[in-house]
Design an enzyme around this catalytic site. Structure first.
Site, PDB file in Angstrom:
ATOM      1  N   CYS A   7      43.841  30.456 -36.015  1.00 41.19           N
ATOM      2  CA  CYS A   7      43.085  31.986 -34.444  1.00 41.19           C
ATOM      3  C   CYS A   7      41.918  31.144 -34.266  1.00 41.19           C
ATOM      4  CB  CYS A   7      43.630  33.845 -35.286  1.00 41.19           C
ATOM      5  SG  CYS A   7      45.158  33.894 -35.649  1.00 41.19           S
ATOM      6  N   ARG A  55      45.875  34.928 -30.335  1.00 39.22           N
ATOM      7  CA  ARG A  55      46.624  33.795 -31.690  1.00 39.22           C
ATOM      8  C   ARG A  55      47.481  33.068 -31.424  1.00 39.22           C
ATOM      9  NH1 ARG A  55      51.580  37.738 -33.946  1.00 39.22           N
ATOM     10  NH2 ARG A  55      52.096  36.374 -35.061  1.00 39.22           N
ATOM     11  N   LEU A  56      47.367  31.484 -31.920  1.00 41.10           N
ATOM     12  CA  LEU A  56      48.639  30.857 -32.139  1.00 41.10           C
ATOM     13  C   LEU A  56      50.132  31.518 -32.170  1.00 41.10           C
ATOM     14  CD1 LEU A  56      49.959  27.857 -31.827  1.00 41.10           C
ATOM     15  CD2 LEU A  56      48.982  27.387 -33.803  1.00 41.10           C
ATOM     16  N   ALA A  57      50.590  32.323 -31.453  1.00 43.35           N
ATOM     17  CA  ALA A  57      52.031  32.699 -32.244  1.00 43.35           C
ATOM     18  C   ALA A  57      52.610  32.311 -32.817  1.00 43.35           C
ATOM     19  CB  ALA A  57      52.502  33.353 -31.543  1.00 43.35           C
ATOM     20  N   VAL A  58      53.393  32.158 -33.676  1.00 42.27           N
ATOM     21  CA  VAL A  58      55.067  31.738 -33.639  1.00 42.27           C
ATOM     22  C   VAL A  58      56.431  32.170 -34.167  1.00 42.27           C
ATOM     23  CG1 VAL A  58      56.132  30.143 -36.031  1.00 42.27           C
ATOM     24  CG2 VAL A  58      53.700  30.111 -35.409  1.00 42.27           C
ATOM     25  N   GLY A  84      43.456  32.290 -40.040  1.00 40.40           N
ATOM     26  CA  GLY A  84      43.876  31.197 -41.556  1.00 40.40           C
ATOM     27  C   GLY A  84      44.751  31.332 -42.241  1.00 40.40           C
ATOM     28  N   GLU A  85      44.963  31.494 -43.159  1.00 39.92           N
ATOM     29  CA  GLU A  85      46.402  31.454 -44.362  1.00 39.92           C
ATOM     30  C   GLU A  85      46.288  31.561 -45.331  1.00 39.92           C
ATOM     31  OE1 GLU A  85      50.674  29.587 -43.569  1.00 39.92           O
ATOM     32  OE2 GLU A  85      49.228  30.089 -42.560  1.00 39.92           O
ATOM     33  N   SER A 385      46.558  17.293 -44.137  1.00 38.03           N
ATOM     34  CA  SER A 385      46.647  16.583 -43.742  1.00 38.03           C
ATOM     35  C   SER A 385      45.837  15.728 -45.685  1.00 38.03           C
ATOM     36  CB  SER A 385      44.816  16.859 -43.042  1.00 38.03           C
ATOM     37  OG  SER A 385      43.780  16.529 -43.208  1.00 38.03           O
ATOM     38  N   GLY A 386      45.183  14.814 -45.171  1.00 42.82           N
ATOM     39  CA  GLY A 386      44.944  14.011 -46.633  1.00 42.82           C
ATOM     40  C   GLY A 386      43.373  14.703 -46.508  1.00 42.82           C
TER      41      GLY A 386
END
Length: 621
Positions: A7, A55-58, A84-85, A385-386
């Protein structure tokens, strides 16, 4: 099941104004974050605090909506906005439940809010994840700002005489009249051109960035800062085999945690050791869970592999190695192939600038990354991602080149090839360059960074120096790449997770002696050994190659045409900063095409000019 909360956040605390009467301004701040959260929005306002969220809603839109309020008997206790996460939210939720907390949603947002009610500021030490959040404590009328340990998620703030403005990106703060006009002074320009990241520097005058691993508190008594995490020197007692095994165990756990998603998940695959390892480990974990394999994506350019020419930074093109990985693990892979017309497209370049907010950029590499993420977003919402493995394990050439190791500057500035990232410095006004004195600025920032390096008693020689180089990369270099990754991905609403930034891995590897980190005489020896069993031999043996940059001469030619057009318009917004005669001389001399720094200079000139035009920047030099 969980909610993904990638978000954008914004807010305003003011102890002298009635913010309920200024809702339009708070809404304008929140609206600037629409790209980071295109699906939902919220705004919470009290007399002295306004918190906004996009918000990026999922899933669970209602349950995970923000700002989220914790109340008791109908009275609000605290309000949270969060981007975040949390990868350990399940463990935290279970612990909080045993302590009497009751949950109304499945979201990690509520876990974070309840953790604050239980542990106060100390909650940050319990979090495993990437995060930036703000909590308004209604009872105390105090604001808490906090950022994850490695700075994966951004958070800026701008103190005012009676409070503070904050946001995920500078644009949120600049939308408030208290932060206008956008002012850049000499120190801000130095930071733009320094090619290193000074912790807490916000570039715009009066603006700061919450330092990775830092919390900022705002109350009626003023503003205070506290570091809750930093790299520490610890004795490493594991032998090589134990070290390699420990790293693999950590990676297995980290990747497993970061696969949690109820939306399409993919991997960014370049054919290098880092992204290939993440992709292969993810594939293995998904198959263990009986799920479909992972989908992978890479960026490529028309004719790039066929016409590739080695340069000081890159020995080989990516595509053959991507193919090897795809065959080896059976990934469902897609190449996003771009041409020079895509890279010079004015709409894409404008989107990159708006995402960055400042003319810090890597030219076509930013545009191609933005276009890669935009294409991925049509299929996936989450990507692994690396990023950061080179900083953690010692992958860059400056970890291994005696000139860089023994130099008296940031090691990445000591080797050929830096011209690719030098941006507009080659076309800056000579008088301005003298005033900026970038050499002195870099030296001062370098000395400051060295003074921070933790050391073991008696550590000396190569081991001491390699700890310094590791620290410099983890605190002054990787943040530039993390910023780039965040801005380009969130500009299209894509969540990118970074397994190599898990603080447990960073702490462990930071303290591995260099003799073990490079035990086989190669870069990233430990990572190579820890993941060799899941990778094709070609990738295990491949030398580090950075993110690709187009080698098509048509790209520079397009830059020349665009730069000539800017000069022909008469009024050039970048004129106070750029040496326009130098730009003209470059354009008048076709023989300079392909020369080191020329393309970057033209790219930088165009970026500077667009930034001055769009942001109405006022220079205080």
């Amino acid at each position: 099941m969980k909610v993904v909360d990638m978000c954008g956040i914004s807010g305003w605390v003011d102890y002298e104004r009635d913010l309920e009467r200024l809702q339009d301004t708070s809404q304008a701040m929140t609206d600037t974050m629409a790209c980071r959260g295109p699906d939902d929005e919220g705004l919470w306002i009290a007399p002295h605090a306004a918190l906004g969220h996009r918000r990026l809603a999922v899933i669970d839109i209602e349950g995970g909506r923000q700002p989220m309020v914790a109340d008791e008997d109908g009275r609000p206790l605290a309000v949270l906005v969060y981007s975040g996460e949390l990868y350990n939210f399940r463990e935290l939720r279970a612990e909080l439940t045993t302590r009497g907390h009751r949950f109304r949603t499945r979201s990690d947002t509520e876990v974070l809010l309840r953790a604050y009610l239980e542990w106060g500021d100390d909650l940050v030490t319990r979090l495993n994840g990437m995060f930036a959040f703000a909590i308004w404590d209604v009872r105390r009328e105090e604001l808490l700002l906090a950022r994850d340990r490695m700075g994966v998620k951004p958070l800026y703030y701008h103190p005012t005489p009676s409070g503070v403005l904050f946001g995920s990106e500078p644009k949120a703060i600049l939308a408030n009249p208290l932060a206008q006009p956008a002012v850049i002074d000499l120190d801000g320009l130095r930071e733009i051109f320094a090619l290193s990241k000074t912790p807490e520097h916000g570039i715009y005058r009066g603006m700061y960035e919450v330092r990775p691993g830092q919390i900022v508190r705002v109350s009626r008594a003023g503003l205070s800062r506290r570091i809750y995490w930093k790299l520490e020197a610890r004795e490493h007692t594991d032998d090589v085999d134990t070290t390699v095994r420990t790293v693999r165990e950590l990676l297995d756990d980290i990747v497993d945690r970061q696969l949690i998603s109820d939306v399409p998940l993919c991997s960014l695959l370049s054919g290098g050791l880092d992204s290939s390892a993440v992709t292969a480990l993810a594939m293995g974990k998904l198959r263990e869970q009986g799920k479909d394999g992972i989908r992978s994506f890479s960026v490529d350019f028309v004719g790039y592999s066929e016409n590739f020419t080695p340069d000081p930074m890159r020995d080989t093109p990516d595509t053959p190695y991507v193919r090897d990985v795809v065959r080896h693990i059976g990934a469902d892979h897609t190449d996003i192939v771009l041409d020079s017309a895509d890279l010079i497209d004015s709409t894409a370049r404008a989107a990159v600038l708006r995402a960055r907010d400042v003319p810090i950029g890597y030219g076509d590499m930013d545009t191609s990354l933005y276009l890669l993420f935009k294409a991925i977003r049509e299929h996936s919402t989450v990507a692994l991602s690396g990023e950061s493995a080179d900083e953690v394990f010692g992958g860059y050439r400056w970890f291994h080149d005696p000139v860089a190791i023994n130099g008296d500057t940031f090691p990445w500035l000591a080797l050929p090839g830096i011209e690719e990232f030098s941006g507009p410095t080659v076309i800056l006004d000579p008088d301005l360059l003298r005033e900026l004195d970038l050499q002195r600025y870099r030296k001062e920032r370098y000395r400051e960074a060295l003074d921070e390096v933790p050391r073991l008693p008696g550590e000396s020689g190569l081991e001491k120096r390699m700890r310094e180089i590791s620290y410099l990369n983890l605190t002054r270099f990787v943040q530039n790449l993390l910023d780039r990754k965040d801005r380009m991905s969130m500009a299209v609403g894509l969540e990118v997770r970074v397994p190599f930034c898990d603080h447990r891995l960073v702490e462990y590897v930071f303290n591995i002696p260099w003799a073990i980190k490079a035990f086989d005489g190669r870069e990233k020896s430990v990572l190579r050994a820890a993941t060799a069993d899941v990778l094709p031999r070609s990738v295990v043996e491949r030398r580090k190659s950075p993110y690709p940059s187009t080698q098509d001469p048509a790209y520079e030619q397009a830059l020349r045409v665009e730069a000539a057009g800017v000069l022909d318009r008469g009024t050039v917004a970048a004129a106070p900063l750029a040496d326009l005669d130098k730009v003209r001389s470059i354009l008048d001399r076709p023989d300079t095409a392909g020369a080191p720094g020329i393309r970057a200079g033209l790219d930088g000139f165009l970026g500077l000019n667009a930034w001055m035009e769009e942001y109405g920047v006022q220079l205080k030099l």
